[in-house]
Write a protein that holds these residues in place. Structure first.
Motif, mmCIF file in Angstrom:
data_model
loop_
_atom_site.group_PDB
_atom_site.id
_atom_site.type_symbol
_atom_site.label_atom_id
_atom_site.label_comp_id
_atom_site.label_asym_id
_atom_site.label_seq_id
_atom_site.Cartn_x
_atom_site.Cartn_y
_atom_site.Cartn_z
ATOM 1 N N THR A 7 0.861 -1.174 0.000
ATOM 2 C CA THR A 7 0.000 0.000 0.000
ATOM 3 C C THR A 7 0.897 1.224 0.000
ATOM 4 O O THR A 7 1.855 1.289 0.770
ATOM 5 C CB THR A 7 -0.902 0.016 1.255
ATOM 6 N N ILE A 8 0.586 2.184 -0.860
ATOM 7 C CA ILE A 8 1.360 3.419 -0.938
ATOM 8 C C ILE A 8 0.411 4.577 -0.668
ATOM 9 O O ILE A 8 -0.524 4.815 -1.422
ATOM 10 C CB ILE A 8 2.021 3.600 -2.315
ATOM 11 N N GLU A 9 0.674 5.279 0.417
ATOM 12 C CA GLU A 9 -0.118 6.461 0.781
ATOM 13 C C GLU A 9 0.735 7.700 0.503
ATOM 14 O O GLU A 9 1.839 7.830 1.015
ATOM 15 C CB GLU A 9 -0.472 6.389 2.262
ATOM 16 N N MET A 10 0.216 8.606 -0.317
ATOM 17 C CA MET A 10 0.950 9.799 -0.699
ATOM 18 C C MET A 10 0.417 11.022 0.048
ATOM 19 O O MET A 10 -0.787 11.239 0.108
ATOM 20 C CB MET A 10 0.832 10.047 -2.207
ATOM 21 N N THR A 11 1.342 11.809 0.606
ATOM 22 C CA THR A 11 0.992 13.047 1.285
ATOM 23 C C THR A 11 1.863 14.159 0.726
ATOM 24 O O THR A 11 3.092 14.076 0.788
ATOM 25 C CB THR A 11 1.220 12.944 2.812
ATOM 26 N N ARG A 12 1.236 15.171 0.165
ATOM 27 C CA ARG A 12 1.990 16.327 -0.340
ATOM 28 C C ARG A 12 2.297 17.232 0.851
ATOM 29 O O ARG A 12 1.389 17.711 1.517
ATOM 30 C CB ARG A 12 1.182 17.061 -1.387
ATOM 31 N N LEU A 13 3.577 17.458 1.111
ATOM 32 C CA LEU A 13 3.995 18.228 2.272
ATOM 33 C C LEU A 13 4.000 19.721 1.977
ATOM 34 O O LEU A 13 3.502 20.518 2.742
ATOM 35 C CB LEU A 13 5.372 17.767 2.747
ATOM 36 N N ASP A 14 4.612 20.121 0.896
ATOM 37 C CA ASP A 14 4.601 21.495 0.426
ATOM 38 C C ASP A 14 5.127 21.491 -1.008
ATOM 39 O O ASP A 14 5.359 20.434 -1.574
ATOM 40 C CB ASP A 14 5.415 22.434 1.341
ATOM 41 N N ALA A 15 5.322 22.652 -1.573
ATOM 42 C CA ALA A 15 5.737 22.736 -2.976
ATOM 43 C C ALA A 15 7.012 21.925 -3.204
ATOM 44 O O ALA A 15 8.029 22.166 -2.578
ATOM 45 C CB ALA A 15 5.969 24.186 -3.366
ATOM 46 N N HIS A 46 7.422 17.033 -8.479
ATOM 47 C CA HIS A 46 7.971 16.865 -7.133
ATOM 48 C C HIS A 46 9.455 16.536 -7.225
ATOM 49 O O HIS A 46 9.852 15.651 -7.968
ATOM 50 C CB HIS A 46 7.225 15.778 -6.359
ATOM 51 N N GLN A 47 10.253 17.260 -6.473
ATOM 52 C CA GLN A 47 11.695 17.122 -6.528
ATOM 53 C C GLN A 47 12.259 16.396 -5.312
ATOM 54 O O GLN A 47 13.313 15.807 -5.408
ATOM 55 C CB GLN A 47 12.325 18.511 -6.615
ATOM 56 N N GLN A 48 11.600 16.469 -4.161
ATOM 57 C CA GLN A 48 12.080 15.814 -2.951
ATOM 58 C C GLN A 48 11.026 14.828 -2.473
ATOM 59 O O GLN A 48 9.875 15.201 -2.265
ATOM 60 C CB GLN A 48 12.371 16.832 -1.856
ATOM 61 N N VAL A 49 11.463 13.589 -2.296
ATOM 62 C CA VAL A 49 10.540 12.526 -1.895
ATOM 63 C C VAL A 49 11.046 11.887 -0.605
ATOM 64 O O VAL A 49 12.198 11.457 -0.530
ATOM 65 C CB VAL A 49 10.409 11.451 -2.994
ATOM 66 N N MET A 50 10.186 11.857 0.399
ATOM 67 C CA MET A 50 10.460 11.154 1.636
ATOM 68 C C MET A 50 9.709 9.836 1.554
ATOM 69 O O MET A 50 8.500 9.827 1.287
ATOM 70 C CB MET A 50 9.970 11.960 2.840
ATOM 71 N N ILE A 51 10.408 8.728 1.759
ATOM 72 C CA ILE A 51 9.768 7.420 1.704
ATOM 73 C C ILE A 51 9.805 6.827 3.106
ATOM 74 O O ILE A 51 10.869 6.541 3.651
ATOM 75 C CB ILE A 51 10.461 6.487 0.695
ATOM 76 N N ASP A 52 8.623 6.677 3.677
ATOM 77 C CA ASP A 52 8.455 6.117 5.016
ATOM 78 C C ASP A 52 8.323 4.603 4.885
ATOM 79 O O ASP A 52 7.333 4.105 4.366
ATOM 80 C CB ASP A 52 7.217 6.734 5.668
ATOM 81 N N LEU A 53 9.354 3.888 5.346
ATOM 82 C CA LEU A 53 9.397 2.440 5.226
ATOM 83 C C LEU A 53 9.038 1.724 6.531
ATOM 84 O O LEU A 53 9.252 0.525 6.653
ATOM 85 C CB LEU A 53 10.800 2.008 4.771
ATOM 86 N N THR A 54 8.492 2.456 7.488
ATOM 87 C CA THR A 54 8.162 1.879 8.790
ATOM 88 C C THR A 54 7.261 0.655 8.650
ATOM 89 O O THR A 54 7.427 -0.326 9.363
ATOM 90 C CB THR A 54 7.481 2.932 9.694
ATOM 91 N N GLY A 55 6.319 0.679 7.720
ATOM 92 C CA GLY A 55 5.361 -0.415 7.559
ATOM 93 C C GLY A 55 5.793 -1.489 6.585
ATOM 94 O O GLY A 55 5.031 -2.407 6.290
ATOM 95 N N VAL A 56 7.015 -1.411 6.062
ATOM 96 C CA VAL A 56 7.487 -2.414 5.107
ATOM 97 C C VAL A 56 7.992 -3.629 5.869
ATOM 98 O O VAL A 56 8.871 -3.522 6.727
ATOM 99 C CB VAL A 56 8.594 -1.838 4.190
ATOM 100 N N THR A 57 7.416 -4.784 5.562
ATOM 101 C CA THR A 57 7.765 -6.011 6.263
ATOM 102 C C THR A 57 8.859 -6.794 5.557
ATOM 103 O O THR A 57 9.542 -7.601 6.181
ATOM 104 C CB THR A 57 6.522 -6.904 6.425
ATOM 105 N N LEU A 58 9.039 -6.562 4.253
ATOM 106 C CA LEU A 58 10.054 -7.265 3.483
ATOM 107 C C LEU A 58 10.494 -6.364 2.342
ATOM 108 O O LEU A 58 9.658 -5.710 1.707
ATOM 109 C CB LEU A 58 9.479 -8.569 2.911
ATOM 110 N N CYS A 59 11.786 -6.337 2.083
ATOM 111 C CA CYS A 59 12.313 -5.629 0.914
ATOM 112 C C CYS A 59 13.385 -6.511 0.306
ATOM 113 O O CYS A 59 14.352 -6.882 0.981
ATOM 114 C CB CYS A 59 12.885 -4.271 1.318
ATOM 115 N N ASP A 60 13.214 -6.877 -0.969
ATOM 116 C CA ASP A 60 14.211 -7.702 -1.646
ATOM 117 C C ASP A 60 14.981 -6.853 -2.657
ATOM 118 O O ASP A 60 14.874 -5.623 -2.653
ATOM 119 C CB ASP A 60 13.561 -8.938 -2.288
#
Length: 113
Positions: A7-15, A46-60
């Motif tokens: 699941t990917i939830e997107m939140t626009r923080l600012d410009a 969008h030039q700056q992306v923050m990726i919150d991986l707190t909920g990721v259970t597996l990454c290959d």
């Protein structure tokens, strides 16, 4: 055992800044979803992306590749909520030198955005 969906939830923080909160598995089956989301962000300027991986259970390795694609498309990404296993993968592959990554508690992540 059935695979965990991403699941990917997107939140626009600012410009020019956006946060993607990922939940589930980031693997061969789901990495294209992250790449598609990154392509959409690039199209929106969008030039700056923050990726919150707190909920990721597996990454290959496919998940790592998707993070690189997002990095190249966005120009700047910041990984937060990186668990110990993912940090070890980033360190072993040398990607920790390229990608800004930090571990974070749930409270830290909520305070960011």
């Amino acid at each position: 055992m059935s695979p965990q969906l991403l699941t990917i939830e997107m939140t626009r923080l600012d410009a020019g800044r956006v946060r993607l909160r990922l939940t589930g598995d980031l693997d061969y089956d789901t990495a294209p979803e992250l790449i598609a989301a990154a392509a959409e962000l690039h199209g929106d300027g969008h030039q700056q992306v923050m990726i919150d991986l707190t909920g990721v259970t597996l990454c290959d390795s496919s998940g790592l590749s998707a993070l690189l694609v997002v990095h190249r498309a966005a120009g700047a990404i910041r990984l937060i909520g990186v668990n110990v296993q993912l940090q070890q993968m980033l360190d072993r592959t040398g990607l920790s030198e390229l990608l800004s990554a930090e571990s974070a508690s749930d409270d830290d992540v909520r305070a960011i955005g």
